[in-house]
Design a protein around this motif. Structure first.
Motif, mmCIF file in Angstrom:
data_model
loop_
_atom_site.group_PDB
_atom_site.id
_atom_site.type_symbol
_atom_site.label_atom_id
_atom_site.label_comp_id
_atom_site.label_asym_id
_atom_site.label_seq_id
_atom_site.Cartn_x
_atom_site.Cartn_y
_atom_site.Cartn_z
ATOM 1 N N LEU A 1 0.809 -1.216 0.000
ATOM 2 C CA LEU A 1 0.000 0.000 0.000
ATOM 3 C C LEU A 1 0.841 1.265 0.000
ATOM 4 N N LYS A 2 2.108 1.169 0.375
ATOM 5 C CA LYS A 2 2.987 2.340 0.339
ATOM 6 C C LYS A 2 3.136 2.895 -1.068
ATOM 7 N N HIS A 3 2.914 2.051 -2.068
ATOM 8 C CA HIS A 3 3.135 2.454 -3.456
ATOM 9 C C HIS A 3 1.826 2.661 -4.231
ATOM 10 N N VAL A 4 0.712 2.718 -3.504
ATOM 11 C CA VAL A 4 -0.593 2.907 -4.144
ATOM 12 C C VAL A 4 -1.037 4.352 -3.929
ATOM 13 N N PRO A 5 -1.361 5.091 -4.994
ATOM 14 C CA PRO A 5 -1.836 6.471 -4.828
ATOM 15 C C PRO A 5 -3.086 6.515 -3.947
ATOM 16 N N LYS A 6 -3.150 7.486 -3.074
ATOM 17 C CA LYS A 6 -4.243 7.565 -2.104
ATOM 18 C C LYS A 6 -5.600 7.805 -2.759
ATOM 19 N N ASP A 7 -5.602 8.347 -3.973
ATOM 20 C CA ASP A 7 -6.890 8.609 -4.619
ATOM 21 C C ASP A 7 -7.383 7.424 -5.443
ATOM 22 N N HIS A 8 -6.621 6.323 -5.488
ATOM 23 C CA HIS A 8 -7.071 5.151 -6.224
ATOM 24 C C HIS A 8 -8.036 4.323 -5.375
ATOM 25 N N LEU A 9 -8.839 3.518 -6.046
ATOM 26 C CA LEU A 9 -9.734 2.584 -5.360
ATOM 27 C C LEU A 9 -8.953 1.322 -5.008
ATOM 28 N N VAL A 10 -8.992 0.911 -3.748
ATOM 29 C CA VAL A 10 -8.350 -0.322 -3.307
ATOM 30 C C VAL A 10 -9.429 -1.392 -3.140
ATOM 31 N N VAL A 11 -9.309 -2.467 -3.907
ATOM 32 C CA VAL A 11 -10.243 -3.593 -3.827
ATOM 33 C C VAL A 11 -9.509 -4.773 -3.214
ATOM 34 N N LEU A 12 -9.960 -5.203 -2.054
ATOM 35 C CA LEU A 12 -9.373 -6.360 -1.392
ATOM 36 C C LEU A 12 -10.250 -7.577 -1.652
#
Length: 525
Positions: free
Chosen positions: A272-283
């Motif tokens: 998650l350190k490399h995921v832009p904060k404005d992207h949608l995270v689907v787990l």
């Protein structure tokens, strides 16, 4: 499976030297799509890779290094705008298995010894025109226990979406098979017919039961599908696929429990350190984060720790299957969620439905309606940037079949009755607006309730009331549905047939319609 592994090595190629305690290689743009880094093809910078714990980014030349162990899978976290190659079975090839000594001796074979680590483990990425507006296909629990049930899955589900267009990939949410891991290959052959790249995750019926450590419970799964924990990007969506089955149960060494190991949390945090904060995270996981009926099915501290890692991501969705029902959960501050807007967890209805039970349809396939009255089916996740909505598709029915209506066939004119109109709104959740009207009259609110779906009750107890055996197997006993509404049925109208209309608005603002009818007759004295 050794043939598969050797093929993977050939595709990756050998180009540079790495230190003995490190795995190293290059991520490159495979312009001619031959799986090799040819002259003129350049490395790609800032691509994430993982060994299942650490996550690193490639440098300006596309090179990376990761710590090495004797039981490790290196995988590339596919960036948006690229795709990875798929094998002949449409399984994405985004990983390299490093098990020099192979898997332990197990009832169901795992990975064959992979031998000496290549000097360079390289990953080819193919440029791809990815739109931010896209749809993915999701299967819950195919879970066949026999070849016949694989055929039910292939004929009743896969055949319906075979050759589907404008869907870039699919995902199965675990319980790919039912304990017999020899069915992995028949399952793979069945899903291959969909015709699109297909991702998978581990369920509690996909594990090696003859192990003493959770880290070894996925050996046969790894031999067929690769890592049980991985990630990839598409458009503005980051998909995080996780094994949340702890086996053996750390409490007593028996059975399983929902949760994560420490190395998995380190992977999630580092990813998650490399995921832009404005992207949608689907787990995506198998066992739901929620605990229906208060049963302790998921380790509370793990859910809380996961929510902690997600606290800075305002756009999230989590998916599960496992329960063979359909359910929407919303986690707020009382449940440990650390944001103002609740977190949506979607427990997807299953492709096996109620474990391939019920009457046989016209194609001799079990109708397999689930215990909460949800028909078997699958889901389409529709994405637009970092926003999403969901469509549930009932197998064998038109796309607009989103509700089952239950009403009495006939009622006595002028007599009060406790009978009612019931609507099972498959994607519904408490708070959704469900209305009904009779004969184009005034729209009225229906009452939300958690109760047994009478249409499913009728279906189940037909098996107990018949005096002749029916083909198929009796369905499971009903459980209370969490997407059921009731309305009163008028008896003071004219005798004859009357039309019932239902209008339901789901959490995404989509309006769904359904209809039925009933008859009013003069009472018999």
């Amino acid at each position: 499976m050794i043939k598969f592994i050797i093929t993977g090595i050939c595709l990756l190629g050998i180009f540079s030297v790495s230190a003995q305690d490190l795995a190293a290689g290059t991520v490159f743009e495979d312009i001619n799509q031959n799986g090799k880094m040819d002259s003129g093809e350049k490395g790609i910078e800032k691509v994430a890779l993982t060994n299942g714990r650490e996550v690193t980014l490639t440098n300006s030349k596309g090179k990376y290094e990761l710590p090495l162990s004797k039981d490790m899978i290196i995988s590339v976290i596919k960036p948006s705008g690229y795709r990875v190659a798929k094998n002949a079975d449409n399984l994405p090839q985004f990983f390299y298995i490093h098990k020099p000594e192979g898997s332990p001796n197990l009832e169901f074979p795992g990975v064959e010894p992979t031998g000496k680590l290549p000097k360079s483990i390289d990953f080819a990425l193919i440029p791809s025109d990815e739109k931010e507006d896209f749809t993915s296909l999701v299967f819950g629990d195919p879970q066949p226990y026999s070849q016949q049930e694989v055929d039910y899955f292939a004929d009743g589900i896969v055949a319906e979406v075979e050759g589907i267009e404008n869907v870039p990939f699919g995902l199965s949410l675990g319980d790919l098979v039912g304990n017999d891991l020899d069915l992995f290959n028949p399952y793979i052959k069945a899903v291959k017919q969909v015709g699109i790249p297909w991702y998978n995750l581990l369920g509690n019926h996909d594990i090696n039961f003859d192990v003493e450590s959770d880290t070894l419970s996925d050996e046969t799964y790894e031999a067929h599908f690769g890592p049980a924990n991985y990630a990839f990007n598409y458009g503005k969506v980051h998909f995080l696929v996780l094994d949340d089955v702890l086996y053996p149960d750390p409490r007593d060494g028996k059975g399983y429990w929902g949760g994560f190991r420490e190395d998995q949390f380190q992977f999630i945090e580092n990813d998650l350190k490399h995921v832009p904060k404005d992207h949608l995270v689907v787990l995506a996981m198998h066992i739901p984060l929620s605990e229906p009926d208060g049963v302790d099915t998921f380790r509370d501290e793990d859910r809380e720790r996961l929510f902690e890692l997600l606290k800075d991501f305002p756009n999230t969705l989590s998916l599960s299957a496992h329960t063979h029902i359909q359910r929407q959960d919303f986690f707020g501050k009382e449940e440990g969620w650390m944001q103002a807007e609740p977190h949506h967890h979607y427990n997807v209805g299953t492709t096996s439905g109620d474990w391939y039970t019920g009457k046989l349809d016209e194609n001799n396939i079990p109708i397999s309606t689930m215990r909460d009255g949800t028909p078997k089916g699958y889901a389409f996740l529709n994405f637009n940037g970092n926003e999403y909505n969901i469509d549930y598709k009932v197998a064998g029915k038109p796309a607009n079949y989103q509700m089952e209506v239950f009403a009495p066939k006939v009622v006595a004119k002028g007599r009060r009755t406790k009978a009612g109109i019931f609507v099972n709104f498959f994607m519904g959740t408490e708070g959704d607006k469900v209305l009904y009207r009779i004969d184009n009259g005034e729209w009225k609110d229906m009452q939300y309730m958690e109760e047994y779906d009478p249409s499913y009750v009728e279906m189940v107890y037909e098996w107990d009331l018949t005096e002749e055996l029916m083909p198929g197997r009796r369905s499971s006993n009903p459980i209370k549905s969490e997407h059921l509404w009731r309305g009163n049925i008028p008896t003071d109208l004219e005798t004859g047939k009357h039309t019932i209309e239902i209008k339901a608005t789901d959490m995404f603002g989509k309006v769904h319609m359904a209809s039925d009818s009933y008859r009013i007759a003069k009472p018999i004295k």
